[in-house]
Motif scaffolding. Structure first.
Motif, short mmCIF file in Angstrom:
data_model
loop_
_atom_site.label_atom_id
_atom_site.label_comp_id
_atom_site.label_asym_id
_atom_site.label_seq_id
_atom_site.Cartn_x
_atom_site.Cartn_y
_atom_site.Cartn_z
N GLU A 68 1.06 -1.08 0.10
CA GLU A 68 0.09 -0.01 0.11
C GLU A 68 0.92 1.38 -0.05
O GLU A 68 1.87 1.25 0.37
CB GLU A 68 -0.92 0.00 1.32
CG GLU A 68 -0.23 -0.03 2.47
CD GLU A 68 -1.21 -0.25 3.70
OE1 GLU A 68 -1.84 0.90 4.13
OE2 GLU A 68 -1.13 -1.39 4.55
N PRO A 69 0.55 2.46 -0.27
CA PRO A 69 1.15 3.44 -0.51
C PRO A 69 1.25 4.31 0.97
O PRO A 69 0.29 4.18 1.77
CB PRO A 69 0.27 4.37 -1.41
CG PRO A 69 -0.97 4.21 -1.24
CD PRO A 69 -1.03 2.54 -1.15
N PHE A 70 2.35 4.80 1.23
CA PHE A 70 2.67 5.56 2.35
C PHE A 70 3.20 6.66 2.36
O PHE A 70 4.13 6.87 1.26
CB PHE A 70 3.61 4.47 3.33
CG PHE A 70 3.01 3.37 4.01
CD1 PHE A 70 2.18 3.23 5.01
CD2 PHE A 70 3.36 1.97 3.20
CE1 PHE A 70 1.78 2.22 5.64
CE2 PHE A 70 3.11 0.77 3.88
CZ PHE A 70 2.16 0.86 4.94
N GLU A 71 3.32 7.81 3.40
CA GLU A 71 4.01 9.06 3.40
C GLU A 71 5.30 8.38 4.27
O GLU A 71 4.76 7.88 5.36
CB GLU A 71 3.32 10.26 3.96
CG GLU A 71 2.26 10.60 3.05
CD GLU A 71 2.63 11.35 2.16
OE1 GLU A 71 3.87 12.13 2.09
OE2 GLU A 71 2.14 11.34 0.89
N VAL A 72 6.39 8.70 4.12
CA VAL A 72 7.65 8.64 5.15
C VAL A 72 7.77 9.64 5.96
O VAL A 72 7.82 10.91 5.53
CB VAL A 72 8.87 8.44 4.06
CG1 VAL A 72 10.18 8.31 5.13
CG2 VAL A 72 8.73 7.27 3.16
#
Length: 127
Positions: A68-72
């Protein structure tokens, strides 16, 4: 406690390439620049991630995969040597769309976007 005084040497800012492994890019950069020790901080976004959790009782790493997409928010770590190769020892906190987070040792993640600050140290770090 084991410690030593070190001096900071070269400093870098970098933009990580889209679609390429986050940690592997740091390791390749360190090899190209001849960096034996450094600390870094990064931010951006990843498309997926495999994090490692260290079980202190079993003294074993276990991987947790996320597709899934994430912000770092953020990634921090150091460049050191592990088994004869440069290693980007990275701890990463990842935020989901709903604001919940996951975190751990980064095994690998596919970069969507990334910015990195690296400060080389005048020493060699061995793991």
């Amino acid at each position: 406690m084991d410690y030593r005084e070190v001096e900071g040497a070269r400093e870098y800012v970098a933009r990580l390439d889209h679609g390429v492994g986050w940690r592997s890019q740091i390791e390749e950069f360190a090899a190209e620049e001849g960096i034996d020790a450094a600390f870094f901080i990064g931010l951006g976004a990843v498309q997926d991630a495999t994090l490692l959790f260290y079980d202190q009782d079993e003294q074993e790493y276990y991987d947790i995969e996320f597709d899934e997409p994430f912000e770092v928010v953020p990634a921090v770590g150091n460049v050191s040597w592990l088994e004869g190769e440069r290693f980007a020892h990275t701890h990463m906190t990842l935020s989901r769309e709903d604001g919940s987070v996951v975190a751990g040792h980064l095994d690998e993640a596919t970069t969507f976007a990334g910015e990195l600050y690296v400060r080389e140290l005048d020493t060699k770090l061995d793991r």
